[in-house]
Write an enzyme that holds these catalytic residues in place. Structure first.
Site, mmCIF file in Angstrom:
data_model
loop_
_atom_site.group_PDB
_atom_site.id
_atom_site.type_symbol
_atom_site.label_atom_id
_atom_site.label_comp_id
_atom_site.label_asym_id
_atom_site.label_seq_id
_atom_site.Cartn_x
_atom_site.Cartn_y
_atom_site.Cartn_z
ATOM 1 N N GLU A 1 0.802 -1.320 0.226
ATOM 2 C CA GLU A 1 -0.090 -0.100 -0.085
ATOM 3 C C GLU A 1 0.777 1.253 -0.108
ATOM 4 O OE1 GLU A 1 -3.347 0.675 -0.166
ATOM 5 O OE2 GLU A 1 -4.230 -1.161 0.354
ATOM 6 N N SER B 1 -23.941 -26.490 53.658
ATOM 7 C CA SER B 1 -23.023 -26.729 55.146
ATOM 8 C C SER B 1 -21.643 -26.111 54.509
ATOM 9 C CB SER B 1 -22.891 -28.237 55.320
ATOM 10 O OG SER B 1 -24.146 -28.595 55.689
#
Length: 789
Positions: free
Chosen positions: A77, A343
């Site tokens: 590019e 518990s």
């Protein structure tokens, strides 16, 4: 002269205005588009990601760009990227010449900087917009480094379909991070932003391959790669359809979304503390257990693993994730869900009572039928031991001893203690929970529960680090974000629990029989020592198991997100096996170091577990927390007087003092004795009194049910008739005969086994019992009618 000065001033002002306009012309932030939430493992590998709010896969800007992509995109590019200031005037001149010759737009001159501006503005491209892009590209170059501009481009360039940015494209098209891509794969992605429509299943494949191969040839020309690498790269296939992104920690990802603001993170991407390999193993093993439980209508499981050494979360499975089956509610994060803890809070009560001087590790606790204000707790096995050492009551998870302990400790005090442990779900007053607080009457989260045990383990690990002092930062919440700032150390002489208390508690938790091992695990040298506790909520809705070693805390929850209970959904059967399988995935470690300076040798009554009194028969030396000195002396050893043959009890009213034999005797109250002697063959009942001698002070009878001043409700039977209530009394003499009276009216006689079914009318009554020796017991009780219930 004045005109010249004015002209200079005007020029200066114009220049200053242009400079100010130039400087502020670049918007901040440059990109305001939403980004995907992304969570990585501690090694940087992607764990989970979600699509951005606008429907795009767009990852946040990375700190750096892979070198391969930088070379590919610059070659393709903007080959003079590192040599221009945002606008490549050589490329502009070339483009103008080529476009004039072609009499159309045949070539462009956009630099990567200009493309970054175009991507941020998303406006229709006109000549004026092109000029604006050039202006802003120059401004961009003055405020950002070349690497930062590359990173902005890589994060916002389109890669086809709804994929934006290099990292998202790498995962969508190749199923791995951009750093791991080959030259052929990177070249393929580098040409896509120029023509993002080239990625389409079954279309444009030839054009995409051609563009990729041309780029590879250019890389050879630029001597970035060699010809052999290019030829091998050209042989690689191109992507066809997008791939699904990993979803190895979807619930942690959603947690990060919800907590992002409070975490003060500047980006929607974090590197977590999760161990990638362990997380994958957890997902696999949770999936296997899900298949097993699904046949019983149990649909949801969760597992949390925390590293004790640094307080970091290394495994986080909030549920067995099956999004295609919505009815299973697998999207619910059960690690954050409020559930009944069963518990699992019992060890915290045991530790609190040790720490505050209420009990010693093996103090006898009552385990008899109990009614407290209409509340009647029951043990899971529906049996009674009469009395049981506190550590064994914990290891067996007995409910009645736990309630008796909380009754002694006071639920208000325990509620305050839980608040200090940072349980965030206790949002009602202590009176709302009452004694049920210890049996799952509140709600907790896996996160809070795990952090409580994490704090205890970290405190004990740091026993030597702080010379016996405490760092209260040890109880800070675990972290799932890597390199997150840790809370400041808070070194104090005291803490929630002292080292000796924690060590004693963990030893008691270790004694629980492991599922499937039948108590034989200690015979294997490879077996790891683990302190652990299970829990089962009322109605079999929640199964819990939490365990810890000096290195890890593991918490497991099994159940249904909608709260539906299922038979067999218990902590020991459903959650514990999964927890132990998780521990097998983790490195073994040595047990906690004994905090010798925080334990004291104390003479303890062997039979009662209390601090030994002078008349205790057998004394043993135990290591207990120093505060144990505050505990009471043994209340169960009494000095009794026997005749010369030691066959009968006597008094000075009926027997010569000179001929008496005085002996210490372990004596439990009648109800405790009634059940205790059936489980303890060595227990010796008191000898009977010699004929003519009167019992003075020692109770021989005690009501098991109902207790004094109790309220009793008698329900209707299936046939509609009023039922009966079973009265039960304990007598020291198993051969005793007892005559029963209600309101002075004779109702029956029992011998040996003292239970009788009666149907008193609603109202207040007096129950009177008399044995064959004339010993008498009287107490009041009330029978409720239907409305009063």
């Amino acid at each position: 002269m004045k005109k010249q000065i004015k002209a200079i001033i005007y020029v200066d002002l114009l220049f200053a205005a242009l400079l100010i306009f130039f400087w502020f012309s670049l918007p901040k932030p440059l990109f305001i588009t939403p980004t995907s939430y992304v969570i990585e493992a501690s090694n940087g590998e992607l764990l989970s990601a979600s699509i951005a709010k606008d429907g795009q896969w767009r990852f946040p800007v990375a700190d750096s760009v892979p070198e391969k992509f930088a070379k590919c995109i610059i070659t393709f590019e903007d080959k003079r990227f590192y040599h221009h200031l945002g606008v490549d005037f050589i490329a502009v001149a070339r483009a103008i010449r080529q476009n004039i010759q072609a009499k159309s737009v045949a070539s462009g001159a956009s630099t990567l900087s200009m493309q970054v501006i175009r991507l941020s503005r998303k406006k229709q491209r006109t000549f004026l917009q092109k000029i604006a892009e050039m202006w802003l590209a120059v401004r961009l170059e003055t405020g950002y480094s070349k690497d930062e501009i590359l990173a902005l481009y890589a994060a916002n360039a389109p890669f086809g379909s709804n994929v934006v940015g290099l990292e998202a494209a790498s995962w969508r098209y190749y199923g791995r991070s951009a750093e791991q891509l080959s030259w052929g794969e990177m070249a393929t992605l580098a040409v896509l932003p120029n023509s993002p429509s080239l990625v389409h299943p079954g279309k444009n494949a030839v054009r995409l391959i051609t563009k990729r191969n041309n780029l590879l040839d250019k890389l050879v020309e630029e001597k970035i790669i060699d010809r052999a690498t290019a030829q091998l790269s050209k042989a690689e296939p191109i992507p066809t359809a997008p791939l699904p992104l990993p979803q190895n920690a979807p619930h942690l990802l959603n947690r990060f979304k919800d907590e992002m603001k409070s975490l003060n993170t500047a980006t929607t991407k974090i590197t977590s503390t999760i161990d990638e390999h362990l997380q994958q193993e957890l997902n696999q093993i949770v999936g296997q257990y899900h298949q097993k439980f699904a046949a019983n209508g149990i649909n949801n499981l969760a597992a949390l693993v925390i590293n004790v050494k640094n307080g970091s979360v290394v495994g986080y499975v909030g549920n067995c994730y099956l999004p295609q089956q919505k009815e299973l509610e697998s999207h619910v994060d059960m690690i954050r869900a409020r559930r009944s803890p069963g518990s699992t809070l019992k060890p915290l009560l045991y530790a609190s009572m040790l720490n505050d001087g209420f009990i010693l590790p093996q103090t006898l606790i009552q385990d008899v039928p109990t009614q407290i204000g209409g509340y009647s707790p029951m043990n899971f096995d529906l049996g009674y031991d009469g009395a049981i050492p506190a550590d064994r009551a914990l290891s067996r998870s007995l409910n009645i001893p736990a309630v008796k302990m909380l009754q002694q400790y006071k639920y208000e005090r325990f509620y305050d203690k839980l608040k200090k442990f940072n349980f965030t779900t206790l949002n009602k007053p202590a009176d709302h929970y009452g004694l049920s607080l210890i049996l799952g009457g509140s709600e907790v989260t896996m996160w809070d529960l795990s952090n409580a045990y994490l704090g205890m383990a970290r405190t004990l690990n740091h026993y030597n680090d702080y010379q016996g002092k405490y760092n209260n930062a040890d109880y800070s919440s675990a972290s799932y974000i890597k390199d997150q700032e840790k809370p400041e150390d808070m070194i104090e002489p005291t803490s929630l629990l002292d080292h000796g208390t924690i060590w004693s508690t963990f030893n008691a938790m270790e004694e629980v029989m492991r599922p499937g091992d039948e108590g034989l695990w200690q015979q294997f040298s490879s077996s790891q020592r683990i302190a652990w506790k299970t829990g089962t909520s009322f109605g079999f809705r929640d199964a819990w198991s939490v365990g810890l070693t000096p290195n890890y805390v593991v918490c497991v929850w099994v159940g249904n997100a909608d709260g539906e209970g299922r038979p067999g959904l218990t902590g020991i059967e459903a959650a514990a096996p999964l927890m132990f399988d998780i521990f097998r995935l983790l490195p073994s470690s040595k047990w906690f170091e004994m905090p010798k300076t925080k334990l004291k040798r104390m003479a303890v009554c062997k039979q009662s577990g209390y601090k030994a009194s002078p008349i205790c028969e057998t004394k043993i030396v135990q290591l207990v927390p120093p505060v144990g000195e505050k505990t009471a002396l043994c209340p169960y050893h009494k000095q009794i007087h026997l005749d010369a043959t030691s066959t009968y009890q006597v008094t000075n009213q009926c027997y010569s003092i000179n001929q008496m034999r005085h002996q210490s005797w372990f004596v439990l109250p009648p109800t405790m004795e009634y059940y205790y002697k059936t489980k303890n063959a060595s227990y010796r009942v008191l000898p009977p009194f010699m004929s003519g001698c009167q019992n003075e002070g020692t109770a021989v009878m005690e009501m098991v049910y109902p207790k004094p001043n109790a309220s009793v409700y008698i329900p209707l039977e299936i046939d509609g008739n009023r039922g009966k209530v079973v009265f039960n009394v304990a007598h020291r003499d198993h051969n005793a005969t007892i005559h029963w009276h209600i309101d002075e009216e004779y109702v029956g006689t029992t011998k040996n086994y003292h239970q009788i079914a009666l149907n008193p009318k609603p109202g207040k009554h007096i129950l009177t019992l008399t044995d064959q020796n004339g010993e008498r017991l009287a107490q009041a009780f009330t029978v409720l009618d239907k409305e009063e219930k």
